[in-house]
Scaffold this active site. Sequence first.
Site, PDB file in Angstrom:
ATOM      1  N   ARG A 243       0.811  -1.232   0.000  1.00 38.95           N
ATOM      2  CA  ARG A 243       0.000   0.000   0.000  1.00 38.95           C
ATOM      3  C   ARG A 243       0.843   1.281   0.000  1.00 38.95           C
ATOM      4  O   ARG A 243       0.306   2.362  -0.193  1.00 38.95           O
ATOM      5  CB  ARG A 243      -0.957  -0.011   1.202  1.00 38.95           C
ATOM      6  CG  ARG A 243      -2.093  -1.019   1.017  1.00 38.95           C
ATOM      7  CD  ARG A 243      -2.997  -1.048   2.224  1.00 38.95           C
ATOM      8  NE  ARG A 243      -3.567   0.251   2.513  1.00 38.95           N
ATOM      9  CZ  ARG A 243      -3.904   0.665   3.720  1.00 38.95           C
ATOM     10  NH1 ARG A 243      -3.715  -0.122   4.768  1.00 38.95           N
ATOM     11  NH2 ARG A 243      -4.435   1.846   3.911  1.00 38.95           N
TER      12      ARG A 243
ATOM     13  N   GLY B 256       5.288 -15.713   7.021  1.00 33.25           N
ATOM     14  CA  GLY B 256       4.646 -15.399   8.294  1.00 33.25           C
ATOM     15  C   GLY B 256       5.634 -14.935   9.348  1.00 33.25           C
ATOM     16  O   GLY B 256       6.850 -15.093   9.208  1.00 33.25           O
TER      17      GLY B 256
ATOM     18  N   GLY C  70       9.800  -3.453  12.159  1.00 26.18           N
ATOM     19  CA  GLY C  70      10.428  -2.296  11.510  1.00 26.18           C
ATOM     20  C   GLY C  70       9.444  -1.224  11.104  1.00 26.18           C
ATOM     21  O   GLY C  70       9.820  -0.080  10.881  1.00 26.18           O
ATOM     22  N   ASP C  71       8.163  -1.588  10.998  1.00 27.39           N
ATOM     23  CA  ASP C  71       7.168  -0.596  10.571  1.00 27.39           C
ATOM     24  C   ASP C  71       6.323  -0.082  11.733  1.00 27.39           C
ATOM     25  O   ASP C  71       5.243   0.449  11.538  1.00 27.39           O
ATOM     26  CB  ASP C  71       6.265  -1.179   9.474  1.00 27.39           C
ATOM     27  CG  ASP C  71       5.545  -2.444   9.920  1.00 27.39           C
ATOM     28  OD1 ASP C  71       5.730  -2.876  11.073  1.00 27.39           O
ATOM     29  OD2 ASP C  71       4.787  -3.003   9.101  1.00 27.39           O
TER      30      ASP C  71
ATOM     31  N   ARG D 292      25.198  23.269   5.418  1.00 29.05           N
ATOM     32  CA  ARG D 292      25.239  21.914   4.853  1.00 29.05           C
ATOM     33  C   ARG D 292      26.226  21.052   5.638  1.00 29.05           C
ATOM     34  O   ARG D 292      26.950  21.551   6.510  1.00 29.05           O
ATOM     35  CB  ARG D 292      25.605  22.002   3.371  1.00 29.05           C
ATOM     36  CG  ARG D 292      24.457  22.632   2.559  1.00 29.05           C
ATOM     37  CD  ARG D 292      24.859  22.830   1.125  1.00 29.05           C
ATOM     38  NE  ARG D 292      25.363  21.607   0.542  1.00 29.05           N
ATOM     39  CZ  ARG D 292      26.193  21.551  -0.504  1.00 29.05           C
ATOM     40  NH1 ARG D 292      26.595  22.671  -1.075  1.00 29.05           N
ATOM     41  NH2 ARG D 292      26.605  20.404  -0.971  1.00 29.05           N
TER      42      ARG D 292
ATOM     43  N   LYS E 214      29.379  24.958   3.646  1.00 30.25           N
ATOM     44  CA  LYS E 214      29.498  23.502   3.502  1.00 30.25           C
ATOM     45  C   LYS E 214      30.907  23.061   3.862  1.00 30.25           C
ATOM     46  O   LYS E 214      31.876  23.673   3.403  1.00 30.25           O
ATOM     47  CB  LYS E 214      29.188  23.091   2.056  1.00 30.25           C
ATOM     48  CG  LYS E 214      29.192  21.598   1.868  1.00 30.25           C
ATOM     49  CD  LYS E 214      29.752  21.153   0.532  1.00 30.25           C
ATOM     50  CE  LYS E 214      31.235  21.320   0.442  1.00 30.25           C
ATOM     51  NZ  LYS E 214      31.862  20.668  -0.703  1.00 30.25           N
TER      52      LYS E 214
ATOM     53  N   TYR F 189      29.081  32.047  -0.422  1.00 33.60           N
ATOM     54  CA  TYR F 189      29.240  30.587  -0.373  1.00 33.60           C
ATOM     55  C   TYR F 189      30.618  30.288   0.199  1.00 33.60           C
ATOM     56  O   TYR F 189      31.650  30.702  -0.372  1.00 33.60           O
ATOM     57  CB  TYR F 189      29.108  29.969  -1.769  1.00 33.60           C
ATOM     58  CG  TYR F 189      29.509  28.518  -1.758  1.00 33.60           C
ATOM     59  CD1 TYR F 189      28.752  27.574  -1.042  1.00 33.60           C
ATOM     60  CD2 TYR F 189      30.658  28.067  -2.408  1.00 33.60           C
ATOM     61  CE1 TYR F 189      29.132  26.248  -0.983  1.00 33.60           C
ATOM     62  CE2 TYR F 189      31.038  26.734  -2.352  1.00 33.60           C
ATOM     63  CZ  TYR F 189      30.267  25.832  -1.644  1.00 33.60           C
ATOM     64  OH  TYR F 189      30.640  24.516  -1.574  1.00 33.60           O
TER      65      TYR F 189
ATOM     66  N   ALA G 120      30.166  40.757   1.788  1.00 32.75           N
ATOM     67  CA  ALA G 120      29.009  40.295   1.010  1.00 32.75           C
ATOM     68  C   ALA G 120      29.451  39.766  -0.352  1.00 32.75           C
ATOM     69  O   ALA G 120      30.332  40.334  -0.989  1.00 32.75           O
ATOM     70  CB  ALA G 120      28.033  41.442   0.828  1.00 32.75           C
TER      71      ALA G 120
END
Length: 452
Positions: free
Chosen positions: A15, A80, A104-105, A316, A334, A349, A363
């Site tokens: 499902r 099973g 696990g679920d 990051r 990062k 960056y 800047a």
Amino acid sequence: MSIALVILAAGKGTRMNSDLPKVLHPIAQAPMLAHALASGATLAPEHVVVVAGHGADAVTTAMAQIDDSARIVLQTEQLGTAHAVAQARDALKGFDGDVLVLYGDTPFISADTLERMVEARKTHDLVVLGFDIAELQPRYGRLVMEGERLTRIVEYKDATEEERQIRFTNSGLVACDAAQLFDLIDAVSPSPSSGEYYLTEIVAIANARGLSCTAIKCDEAETLGVDSRRNLADADALFQARARAALLDDGVTLMAPDTVYLSLDTVIGRDAVIEPNVVFGPGVTVESGATIRAFSHLEGCHVSRGAVVGPYARLRPGAELAENVRIGNFVEIKNAELDEGAKVNHLSYIGDASVGAAANIGAGTITCNYDGVFKHRTEIGARSFIGSNTMLVAPVRVGAEAMTASGSVITSDVEDGALAMARAKQDTKPGRARRLMDMLRARKAKTTKDKT
Ligand code: UD1
């Protein structure tokens, strides 16, 4: 008492309508499987065995990230729940202790509930975890009790009308001595209706052998199983609500709690302030007294005391901010360490870099870290001043207390205390702008006149 966790994770999860095995669908950015494991980990298990089937390769890869000491065993055919547990037998050969069977679920089982199961094992041979169901529904097996004694578990489809009215239902979790458990499983015969080997059958078998069986209770919310995308979204929402409440109780300020998205492993210290609309991906630690301003996205990073991040910042993996660092709007960091008091306030960056204490990054500064094939590092010294719009072409080092002029493209190292200017020299022509504009305006006026 030594504990082994056996986690059933072989089911297909039809499902979910997905190529990804059900147990790997994420809740709070961690595979569903990791949630049950995190609760189980508090029992300091000697062994963790995951029974994989559908998508076993993907489960094996994911488990290497979650817990690389876990053993993965294969259930090639899903015959099973008893058959699934039986697959762990070889992995637990020689183990002398208790097995705790988890699903696990079923991600929300609490560590406290698991501890209560282990505790109940001191007085009973077999312990099953049950819960009182609010609305009667066919999905769950019914726990048939005589006082404290669990006499058998009956699946809904095999139950009498009277048994179907029982509200005490089976979560599926079981605790039992390892040797005893495998011995009981050997005696399970296939269900006449489905041909499957039901783990629930071991209760009746244990009773027939004179062993003592009981069931303990947990909240229904803990046993919430996930078998569709809708359930998955609900489970995530439930996780978020609980995790936000826990942070508030721990003394973290969440200005708009419902807009903050957390991961299973998010750690935020007391008196930290989290503004609205912040996303915490996996692996984030924010220390006490730090502030994460609105609309920031963080993953795999560490923010120290007194640091301020955002608004609109992106941290990051590998971003390591020391105390009182300032990261401002539209800044991406990062794999970079920023020492105490360093500032990167606007539109920058910084990747594969180290930034010294109290350095000021102007800047629009970019560390050009990637040449298309390799990544290279940039070192920026303490108390240095990087002028606005500097391109730092890595590998490159700017020394302590050095400066770069705005708009520079820095391709070679700058020694301590030096000023590097790497841009075209300015050439200013007095009166030229005015003359140029006058000429253009005159040209436009002439063209308009010619047309009329
Ligand atoms: C099972 C219980 C039921 C309980 C319910 C709680 C049995 C016979 N019934 O029913 O009493 O109320 O859980 O959710 O145990 N799995 C395998 N291999 C298999 C079969 C199942 O790994 O061959 C795993 C599934 O991936 C899942 C778990 O075992 O994680 C439960 O299996 P499922 O088929 O969903 O059991 P239910 O029918 O829900």
